[in-house]
Design an enzyme around this catalytic site. Structure first.
Site, PDB file in Angstrom:
ATOM      1  N   GLU A  84       2.041   4.685   3.402  1.00 16.51           N
ATOM      2  CA  GLU A  84       2.988   4.138   4.390  1.00 16.51           C
ATOM      3  C   GLU A  84       2.687   2.526   4.568  1.00 16.51           C
ATOM      4  O   GLU A  84       1.462   2.337   4.080  1.00 16.51           O
ATOM      5  CB  GLU A  84       3.003   4.763   5.719  1.00 16.51           C
ATOM      6  CG  GLU A  84       1.969   4.764   6.588  1.00 16.51           C
ATOM      7  CD  GLU A  84       2.029   5.463   8.016  1.00 16.51           C
ATOM      8  OE1 GLU A  84       2.808   6.359   8.126  1.00 16.51           O
ATOM      9  OE2 GLU A  84       1.133   5.253   8.775  1.00 16.51           O
ATOM     10  N   HIS A 133       2.235   4.942  13.901  1.00 16.02           N
ATOM     11  CA  HIS A 133       0.908   5.178  13.645  1.00 16.02           C
ATOM     12  C   HIS A 133       0.170   3.711  13.889  1.00 16.02           C
ATOM     13  O   HIS A 133       0.554   2.670  13.774  1.00 16.02           O
ATOM     14  CB  HIS A 133       0.499   5.389  12.376  1.00 16.02           C
ATOM     15  CG  HIS A 133       0.969   6.888  11.826  1.00 16.02           C
ATOM     16  ND1 HIS A 133       1.304   7.241  10.637  1.00 16.02           N
ATOM     17  CD2 HIS A 133       1.159   7.834  12.766  1.00 16.02           C
ATOM     18  CE1 HIS A 133       1.653   8.480  10.702  1.00 16.02           C
ATOM     19  NE2 HIS A 133       1.346   8.873  12.009  1.00 16.02           N
ATOM     20  N   ARG A 137       3.291   2.243  -9.225  1.00 16.24           N
ATOM     21  CA  ARG A 137       4.091   2.565 -10.156  1.00 16.24           C
ATOM     22  C   ARG A 137       3.208   1.836 -11.414  1.00 16.24           C
ATOM     23  O   ARG A 137       3.144   2.240 -12.583  1.00 16.24           O
ATOM     24  CB  ARG A 137       5.485   1.967  -9.983  1.00 16.24           C
ATOM     25  CG  ARG A 137       6.282   2.154 -11.187  1.00 16.24           C
ATOM     26  CD  ARG A 137       7.802   1.552 -10.846  1.00 16.24           C
ATOM     27  NE  ARG A 137       8.299   1.993  -9.818  1.00 16.24           N
ATOM     28  CZ  ARG A 137       8.787   1.490  -8.454  1.00 16.24           C
ATOM     29  NH1 ARG A 137       8.366  -0.151  -8.510  1.00 16.24           N
ATOM     30  NH2 ARG A 137       9.442   2.032  -7.644  1.00 16.24           N
ATOM     31  N   GLU A 138       2.987   0.814 -11.521  1.00 11.21           N
ATOM     32  CA  GLU A 138       2.394   0.007 -12.517  1.00 11.21           C
ATOM     33  C   GLU A 138       0.972   0.528 -12.917  1.00 11.21           C
ATOM     34  O   GLU A 138       0.525   0.670 -14.137  1.00 11.21           O
ATOM     35  CB  GLU A 138       2.022  -1.579 -12.272  1.00 11.21           C
ATOM     36  CG  GLU A 138       3.316  -2.374 -12.155  1.00 11.21           C
ATOM     37  CD  GLU A 138       2.961  -3.784 -11.351  1.00 11.21           C
ATOM     38  OE1 GLU A 138       3.899  -4.384 -11.473  1.00 11.21           O
ATOM     39  OE2 GLU A 138       1.748  -4.113 -11.107  1.00 11.21           O
ATOM     40  N   ALA A 139       0.187   1.169 -12.112  1.00  8.97           N
ATOM     41  CA  ALA A 139      -0.874   1.958 -12.339  1.00  8.97           C
ATOM     42  C   ALA A 139      -0.707   3.481 -13.123  1.00  8.97           C
ATOM     43  O   ALA A 139      -1.515   4.060 -13.559  1.00  8.97           O
ATOM     44  CB  ALA A 139      -1.784   2.181 -11.227  1.00  8.97           C
ATOM     45  N   GLY A 140       0.504   4.099 -13.167  1.00  6.76           N
ATOM     46  CA  GLY A 140       0.830   4.920 -13.819  1.00  6.76           C
ATOM     47  C   GLY A 140       1.376   6.262 -12.844  1.00  6.76           C
ATOM     48  O   GLY A 140       1.690   7.300 -13.384  1.00  6.76           O
ATOM     49  N   VAL A 181       6.980   6.641  -9.290  1.00  8.49           N
ATOM     50  CA  VAL A 181       7.196   6.189  -8.030  1.00  8.49           C
ATOM     51  C   VAL A 181       8.785   6.086  -8.071  1.00  8.49           C
ATOM     52  O   VAL A 181       9.283   5.423  -8.963  1.00  8.49           O
ATOM     53  CB  VAL A 181       6.540   4.847  -7.693  1.00  8.49           C
ATOM     54  CG1 VAL A 181       7.003   4.317  -6.450  1.00  8.49           C
ATOM     55  CG2 VAL A 181       4.979   5.181  -7.697  1.00  8.49           C
ATOM     56  N   PRO A 182       9.494   6.801  -7.139  1.00 11.09           N
ATOM     57  CA  PRO A 182      11.064   6.617  -7.104  1.00 11.09           C
ATOM     58  C   PRO A 182      11.419   5.179  -6.641  1.00 11.09           C
ATOM     59  O   PRO A 182      10.531   4.374  -6.335  1.00 11.09           O
ATOM     60  CB  PRO A 182      11.410   7.746  -6.199  1.00 11.09           C
ATOM     61  CG  PRO A 182      10.244   7.957  -5.323  1.00 11.09           C
ATOM     62  CD  PRO A 182       9.004   7.523  -6.068  1.00 11.09           C
TER      63      PRO A 182
END
Ligand code: ACO
Ligand code: LMR
Length: 619
Positions: free
Chosen positions: A235, A277, A297-300, A303-304
């Site tokens: 989050e 939180h 996402r870039e790390a693999g 990720v939607p």
């Protein structure tokens, strides 16, 4: 010490927990989960409650079991060395010392801290201890976590219906870690609908410094061959997700990871927003949900584009693994049926049971008690007074003022008649013997009977009988004499025609003035005329006058002779004397206690000793 598990496994089907805090509902939920999973033994080993020890009764399926309660963690751990989890329900004030003690206890390996609001510097100290001692902390500010088919922390995953629906009673192949406990519940359902289900789900909690991180748990899942794919639900706020990014990049995480950080909407707010939180607040660009989703996402990570596609990504990943033969779907297992709680079944109208007893006078189920349908607020606001309350609870009627005043008058004038009479005498003797107020009061009340104070009812019975049957007063006196019965309500030890009882005078005067009719009093006074010609102490006494006037009152407010008879047969009229005299008896007991009087002892010359020289011997 618990049997050694691989380091990556925190919970299995043999895990036992110590629950800190007497939390009956989550304890029962843990046990119901165990039962649905067909665990051999309950996961709750014991409870720690600093204020009490003993046993807590709860259900294992349909049977009842006892869970021991100890006052200290030390004692609980010593008695249950196989319990390696502490589920800590301590408040945010006590969470630190109790969690510290647990972490420093050799047999405890994992501490789940449920409380919100634990000071951050305290959490950091706990994290330090946990690291040093190779222990795990889940939380603070968390619902906990669940190992499907094995172990559940407290309230995690909600109702048993929800657990079965999400197939958490048996393990799947997907492990997840989230911050939020509430959203982990959502994840349980999403994962269940888009894969073979959850293997394990951990909510690390919403604080800025969680006791264990996303990465800590993802590395455990990575090491666990039962876990085939992972889900992370981050989050906005904090940088912990970047540790996961690094682990993806350097190859510590190789299993497919579907990830999403919520809070992407924060950018539409003109100023920085603090979400629910403590940690959910982006102080810098890197802490925004968008930045973190991009880096993941870039790390693999998978990720939607938005949360709407999160479930689709989980499904796609799962189906791919199945196609590639990397994941063999875990079987569905029928859960063991957990019996419904009786209270729930009643609420849902699934069962019925005859009630144990009935009542028609009062009700305390609403916001405030009701006396015969009248709330106590109305009783006070509308000035019902003592007489009005007696009307509601004894006669089940809203009585007119003349009647409530009469009832109050009876209570006032019967409150006491000095220390020499039977009731006061007994209460005083009991008080002097050292008895407490209620016992001494009871001993006085127990003297109330046909010869003292308890003739109210009998007087009402006899006088109404002779009157209603149409017998003359003369007949009544003669008939009772023939039967050898003293007329109840007639006669007094010290009061007489020449020494009239002021109380009786007052009652008669009131009745004459305020009662609509007094047929029974008129009849009783005719009887008195006859008895006092025999002996001047055979007057209508206070018991008799009260009993008779009660019947006049009941007739005046509309009771039929039959209803009056029924009421009298309950013995209800003596209650007025009991009520009034209680006031005086309590006064006497308090008086004796204040005076610190000593044990009562009757002088020998007050007693007639009639003893044989020796007992008759039976041969
Ligand atoms: N009805 C008719 N005759 C009576 C009654 C009565 N209630 N009470 C006494 N007598 C007669 C007796 O038969 C006896 O007659 P006798 O001389 O022809 O044999 C005579 O009066 C004396 O009887 P005792 O029992 O000696 O009278 P005592 O004065 O001791 O009794 C008592 C007082 C106990 C109150 C008695 O009158 C009685 O039993 N009354 C009925 C019960 C009653 O009303 N108790 C409540 C008293 S008030 C109060 O406690 C708050
Ligand atoms: C009372 O009210 O206690 C008295 O009338 C009884 C008694 O014996 O005087």
């Amino acid at each position: 010490m618990a049997e050694k598990r691989p380091d990556y496994i925190l919970f299995d089907r043999n895990t036992k927990a110590i629950v800190y805090g007497y939390q009956a509902a989550p304890i029962q939920r843990m046990l119901d989960f165990d039962y649905a999973c067909r665990r051999d033994t309950p996961s709750v080993a014991c409870i720690v409650d600093p204020t009490q020890d003993g046993y807590h009764k709860c259900f294992w399926g349909a049977s009842e079991i006892l869970v021991p309660i100890y006052r200290t963690i030390r004692e609980a751990a010593a008695k249950h060395p196989d319990a390696d989890v502490l589920v800590n329900f301590a408040s945010f004030r006590s969470a630190y010392p109790t969690s510290k003690e647990a972490l420093e206890t050799d047999t405890i390996r994992t501490v789940a801290i449920i409380a919100e609001g634990v000071p951050e510097h305290r959490t950091k100290e706990l994290i330090h201890i946990a690291k040093q001692r190779n222990k795990w902390i889940i939380g603070p500010a968390t619902v906990g976590g669940i190992a499907a088919g094995a172990f559940r922390i407290g309230n995690t995953a909600g109702t048993i219906e929800n657990i079965i629906e999400a197939r958490l009673h048996r393990p799947g192949s997907v492990a997840y870690v989230s911050k939020s406990g509430g959203l982990s519940n959502e994840l349980n359902n999403i994962v269940a609908r888009n894969s073979d289900g959850v293997y394990e789900g951990i909510a690390i909690g919403g604080d800025r410094y969680p006791g264990s991180t996303f990465l800590d748990h993802l590395l455990r899942f990575e090491a666990n061959p039962e876990v085939k794919m992972m889900v992370m639900f981050g989050e906005v706020g904090g940088l912990d997700e970047y540790d996961v990014v690094e682990a993806l990049k350097d190859g510590r995480i190789t299993k497919p990871l579907v990830a999403w950080c919520i809070g992407t909407c924060s950018k539409i707010f003109p100023t920085e927003v603090q979400f629910g939180h403590a940690g959910a607040r982006a102080g810098a660009e890197r802490e925004t949900a968008d930045a973190k989703n991009k880096a993941l996402r870039e790390a693999g990570a998978i990720v939607p584009d938005s949360f709407d596609d999160f479930d689709a990504k989980i499904r796609e990943t799962y189906e791919r693994l199945v196609r590639e033969g990397k994941l063999v779907p875990k079987p569905d297992i029928e859960p063991q049926k957990v019996p419904m709680d009786y209270a729930d079944a009643v609420r849902l109208k699934l069962v019925r049971r005859p009630t144990e007893f009935m009542t028609t006078i009062s009700d305390d189920r609403g916001e405030e008690p009701k006396y015969c349908g009248v709330t106590i607020s109305e009783v006070i606001e509308q000035n019902y007074g003592l007489g009005g309350v007696l009307g509601l609870l004894w006669f089940k009627k809203k009585l007119p003022k003349w009647a409530t005043n009469f009832l109050e008058m009876v209570v006032l004038i019967t409150a006491d008649h000095g220390p020499a009479v039977s009731g006061a005498h007994n209460a005083i003797v009991a008080a002097r013997a050292g008895k407490d107020l209620i016992s001494a009061l009871a001993s006085g009340l127990l003297t109330i009977g046909p010869r003292f104070g308890g003739a109210v009812n009998d007087a009402a019975e006899y006088f109404t009988f002779y009157h209603d049957a149409g017998y003359s007063p003369d007949f009544m006196v003669k008939d009772m004499k023939n039967k050898g019965i003293n007329i109840p309500g007639i006669g007094h030890r010290i009061k007489s025609v020449r020494n009239p009882d002021k109380r009786v005078e007052l009652l008669k005067e009131y009745a004459r003035k305020h009662f609509p009719m007094t047929p029974y009093l008129d009849y009783a006074l005719e009887v008195e005329k006859l008895t006092t010609t025999k002996r001047e102490n055979l007057i209508l006494n206070v018991d008799g006058c009260i009993g008779i006037l009660c019947c006049d009152m009941l007739r005046s407010i509309g009771y039929t002779p039959e209803e009056v008879k029924e009421f009298v047969s309950l013995g209800a009229l003596n209650a007025l004397f009991v009520l009034g005299r209680s006031i005086g008896l309590m006064g006497h007991v308090m008086d004796q206690k204040r005076l610190k009087t000593r044990l009562y002892r009757q002088p020998w010359d007050e007693i007639l000793y009639l003893m044989p020289d020796k007992p008759e011997e039976v041969k």
